[in-house]
Structure formats: structure tokens, C-alpha cells
Write a protein that holds these residues in place. Structure first.
Motif, short mmCIF file in Angstrom:
data_model
loop_
_atom_site.label_atom_id
_atom_site.label_comp_id
_atom_site.label_asym_id
_atom_site.label_seq_id
_atom_site.Cartn_x
_atom_site.Cartn_y
_atom_site.Cartn_z
N SER A 1 -11.97 56.76 43.97
CA SER A 1 -11.93 58.06 43.44
C SER A 1 -13.19 58.75 43.47
N ASN A 2 -14.31 58.21 43.29
CA ASN A 2 -15.64 58.75 42.92
C ASN A 2 -16.61 57.71 43.16
N ILE A 3 -17.42 57.56 44.29
CA ILE A 3 -18.17 56.43 44.41
C ILE A 3 -19.46 56.10 43.22
N ASN A 4 -19.47 57.19 42.56
CA ASN A 4 -20.54 57.15 41.40
C ASN A 4 -19.96 56.37 40.23
N ASP A 5 -18.48 56.00 40.27
CA ASP A 5 -18.13 55.37 39.13
C ASP A 5 -17.54 54.16 39.74
N VAL A 6 -18.13 53.56 40.63
CA VAL A 6 -17.54 52.12 41.07
C VAL A 6 -18.55 51.03 40.76
N GLU A 7 -17.92 49.91 40.38
CA GLU A 7 -18.39 48.46 40.22
C GLU A 7 -17.99 47.33 40.97
N LEU A 8 -18.74 46.83 41.90
CA LEU A 8 -18.14 45.68 42.50
C LEU A 8 -18.54 44.30 41.77
N LYS A 9 -17.71 43.66 41.28
CA LYS A 9 -18.07 42.29 40.61
C LYS A 9 -17.67 41.18 41.40
N GLY A 10 -18.60 40.16 41.19
CA GLY A 10 -18.19 38.83 42.11
C GLY A 10 -19.21 38.25 42.78
N LEU A 11 -20.43 39.32 43.19
CA LEU A 11 -21.45 39.09 43.93
C LEU A 11 -22.65 38.67 43.38
N GLU A 12 -22.59 38.49 41.97
CA GLU A 12 -23.77 38.34 41.11
C GLU A 12 -24.40 37.02 41.55
N HIS A 13 -25.71 36.85 41.55
CA HIS A 13 -26.64 35.90 41.85
C HIS A 13 -26.43 35.46 43.39
N THR A 14 -25.58 36.14 44.31
CA THR A 14 -25.54 35.81 45.65
C THR A 14 -26.94 36.23 46.47
N LYS A 15 -27.18 35.50 47.41
CA LYS A 15 -28.42 35.93 48.35
C LYS A 15 -27.65 37.03 49.25
N PHE A 16 -28.48 38.02 49.36
CA PHE A 16 -27.97 39.10 50.65
C PHE A 16 -29.02 39.70 51.58
N LEU A 17 -28.78 39.94 52.69
CA LEU A 17 -29.73 40.55 53.97
C LEU A 17 -29.41 42.01 53.69
N ASP A 18 -30.54 42.64 53.33
CA ASP A 18 -30.23 44.29 53.29
C ASP A 18 -30.47 44.57 54.71
N LYS A 19 -29.52 45.41 55.33
CA LYS A 19 -29.74 45.55 56.66
C LYS A 19 -30.55 46.89 56.88
N LEU A 20 -30.87 47.61 55.96
CA LEU A 20 -31.57 48.65 55.74
C LEU A 20 -33.20 48.21 55.96
N THR A 21 -33.52 47.36 55.49
CA THR A 21 -34.77 46.86 55.24
C THR A 21 -35.14 45.67 55.87
N GLN A 22 -34.08 44.80 56.12
CA GLN A 22 -34.10 43.72 56.98
C GLN A 22 -34.60 42.62 56.15
N GLN A 23 -34.86 42.87 54.69
CA GLN A 23 -35.24 41.87 53.84
C GLN A 23 -34.07 41.13 53.23
N THR A 24 -34.49 39.84 52.87
CA THR A 24 -33.52 39.11 52.51
C THR A 24 -33.69 38.92 50.55
N GLN A 25 -32.78 39.24 50.00
CA GLN A 25 -32.79 39.16 48.52
C GLN A 25 -31.92 38.45 47.84
N GLN A 26 -32.20 38.29 46.57
CA GLN A 26 -31.19 37.75 45.67
C GLN A 26 -30.51 38.66 44.60
N LEU A 27 -29.11 38.90 44.54
CA LEU A 27 -28.86 39.85 43.53
C LEU A 27 -28.82 39.29 42.31
#
Ligand code: TA6
Length: 288
Positions: free
Chosen positions: A167-193
Motif C-alpha cells: 500500500s505504501n513502500i515507506n511502510d514495508v519491512e521484508l524479514k528473513g534476509l537478516e545476516h545474508t550476504k548480498f550483491l548490491d547491483k547499484l554499487t557492484q559491492q558485496t555486503q552482509q546484511l
């Protein structure tokens, strides 16, 4: 409640796109044969879980924007031939209806299939059977099954590229990805949540490393549970305003009402052996 009744209608729009409309006691759904793309999934008593752009092309000139595009047999740009269609050719291919029936619990099962054609062989030199299955009930389960019918191992990447209504992107939480590694395609950097859930306050295009993820998309009072099987990645995408303004099939403010959470195999080493069947799955349901 009598659950064993459903209606199914196959209609063709003025551009010749065929749409299968399913109505049961448990849910309503719409699936285009182009790309085996589900564009509506509305469990009884709920609003549509899937976002569909009102500017989407339904004339076969472009992939439909929204619902759940099936990215296959590659995700993103083709690694060797970047001028090939982004996200593979399945979403612009006409699938055939393989089966349609209702299970005892009222769930409606639909299976659509695609195999190689001269056009696909010109793009990708493999024979294959691609089966996209939908189990439509209070839960929607999407399965993408690749069968290698060719004479050699078949490398694929793929995604169940789900656009969720929020209903509003400013009021969204996506749970379950905590502590995962991710590739940020905007920076091409690999980070850890860290141990925080994912919230969206700008353009996001991330590929998280996950296996059989169990996620929750929380938006105001509604929680959508997302279960995935056989993925190696969960892709999270919101184009935000600048990117939205560059897409002619995406309203400039469409980014405020959608979030893509995709079950994917993005690692380049997913190789389907001869006669092997490989199934990627994502299930979604409102769990409040
Ligand atoms: O899944 C995220 C993504 O790969 C983004 O980079 C963006 O390109 C999105 O898919 C949509 O791609 P499309 O080809 O459907 O415009």
C-alpha cells in the motif's frame, strides 16, 4: 464451505494475447499464455497480492510489467551476448496449456509448457521442456521445472520475478534476509546484511544468497509469507523514482506501491544434467 467448484475461461485480447481466468471458492487468478505469466492472485477476502503496471503492454511487443514474469533460461543480461533479450526468452514465448484441474482441497492446479522452437534454438542451442505450474488456493505456489532434453549439460540462470502489491513502500519491512550476504547491483559491492529487516527508502537492486528462504513481507497490517525452494538467491528490487521515470510501461510513482521479491538461481554454475528435472519454487500467502 463447498470448495470443489471453479470456473476457468480462456479469452483472447484484441492483440491476440490469451489469458486464462480462474475463479474458485478460494481465490481469483489470471494467467497469460505469453510467458506463462500470472498477473493476478487474489485470495478470497484479500486484495490482489500481485502488482500489475497500469501501463503494461498487452500487445506482445514487450514483456507484461508486473505479476510474476518467469526469467529463463538466463536472469538479467546474457553473460556472453548482452544484446539478447534481458531475462531470457521464456517471458516473450507462447506457452501451451498442459493441464488444468482442481484438487480435493479446492486448490486449482494449472500447468503450462514450452519447448524449443527454431526461434529459441537460434537464441540458445538447447532442446528443453519448461513447465510452469500454478497451485491456486489460499496460497499460490509457482513452480518452474526445467527438463534437459538435449544431448549435453545445460547451464541456466532463472528467476520467479514476483511483483508484490504494497500500500505504501515507506511502510514495508521484508524479514528473513537478516545476516545474508548480498550483491548490491547499484554499487557492484558485496555486503552482509546485519540483524535488521530490509526496509526500502531508495532504489534497491540486491541479490541475496539464500537457500529455501522463508520470508515475510510486512506492509501495514498485512503480512505476506513467502516460501522458496531450490533457489540460490533472493532478488529484492525497487526502481524508485528516477528508474521508474525511464520505463514507459511503469508509472512514475509506481515504485511506491510495489516491491519485487524473487526466488532465483543467479549463480552461473547451475547446470542441468541430461534428462535431469530441476524445479525452482515460490509460495505466497497472506498470513496477517
Ligand atoms: O530483478 C531485478 C532486475 O534484474 C532489475 O535489475 C531490473 O532490470 C528488473 O529486473 C526489471 O527488468 P525488466 O527487464 O523486466 O525491465
Amino acid at each position: 464451505m463447498e470448495v470443489n467448484r471453479f470456473s476457468a475461461q480462456l479469452t483472447e485480447n484484441s492483440f491476440g494475447l490469451s489469458k486464462l481466468s480462474i475463479q474458485s471458492q478460494l481465490a481469483t487468478a489470471e494467467i497469460y499464455l505469453q510467458g506463462a505469466q500470472i498477473t493476478k492472485f487474489q485470495p478470497k477476502g484479500e486484495s490482489d497480492l500481485l502488482w500489475l503496471s497500469p501501463l503494461s503492454h498487452f500487445d506482445g511487443s514487450k514483456p507484461i510489467r508486473g505479476g510474476i514474469p518467469i526469467c529463463w533460461p538466463w536472469f538479467g543480461k546474457h553473460t556472453e551476448k548482452p544484446d539478447l533479450p534481458q531475462h531470457g526468452f521464456a517471458r516473450m514465448s507462447e506457452f501451451r496449456l498442459k493441464s488444468l484441474y482442481q484438487l480435493d482441497d479446492g486448490t486449482v492446479s494449472v500447468k503450462l509448457q514450452l519447448s524449443e522452437t527454431p526461434e529459441t534454438l537460434a537464441l540458445w542451442p538447447y532442446s528443453f521442456l519448461l513447465t510452469v505450474g500454478f497451485e491456486i488456493g489460499t496460497t499460490l505456489t509457482v513452480s518452474v521445472t526445467t527438463t534437459n532434453t538435449s544431448t549435453r549439460p545445460m547451464p541456466i540462470t532463472q528467476a520467479i520475478h514476483s511483483y508484490f502489491n504494497v500500500s505504501n513502500i515507506n511502510d514495508v519491512e521484508l524479514k528473513g534476509l537478516e545476516h545474508t550476504k548480498f550483491l548490491d547491483k547499484l554499487t557492484q559491492q558485496t555486503q552482509q546484511l546485519n540483524n535488521q529487516s530490509v526496509s526500502i527508502n531508495g532504489e534497491v537492486d540486491r541479490i541475496h544468497t539464500t537457500h529455501n528462504a522463508r520470508l515475510q513481507l510486512q506492509n501495514k497490517e498485512r503480512i505476506i509469507s513467502i516460501e522458496q525452494n531450490n533457489e540460490d538467491s533472493t532478488v529484492v528490487w525497487n526502481p524508485w523514482i528516477e528508474k521508474s521515470e525511464t520505463m514507459n510501461d511503469f508509472p512514475d510513482h509506481g515504485y511506491t506501491e510495489m516491491l519485487c521479491v524473487e526466488a532465483a538461481n543467479t549463480e552461473q554454475n547451475k547446470v542441468i544434467k541430461l534428462n535431469e528435472r530441476y524445479q525452482l519454487r515460490q509460495s505466497l500467502a497472506v498470513t496477517h
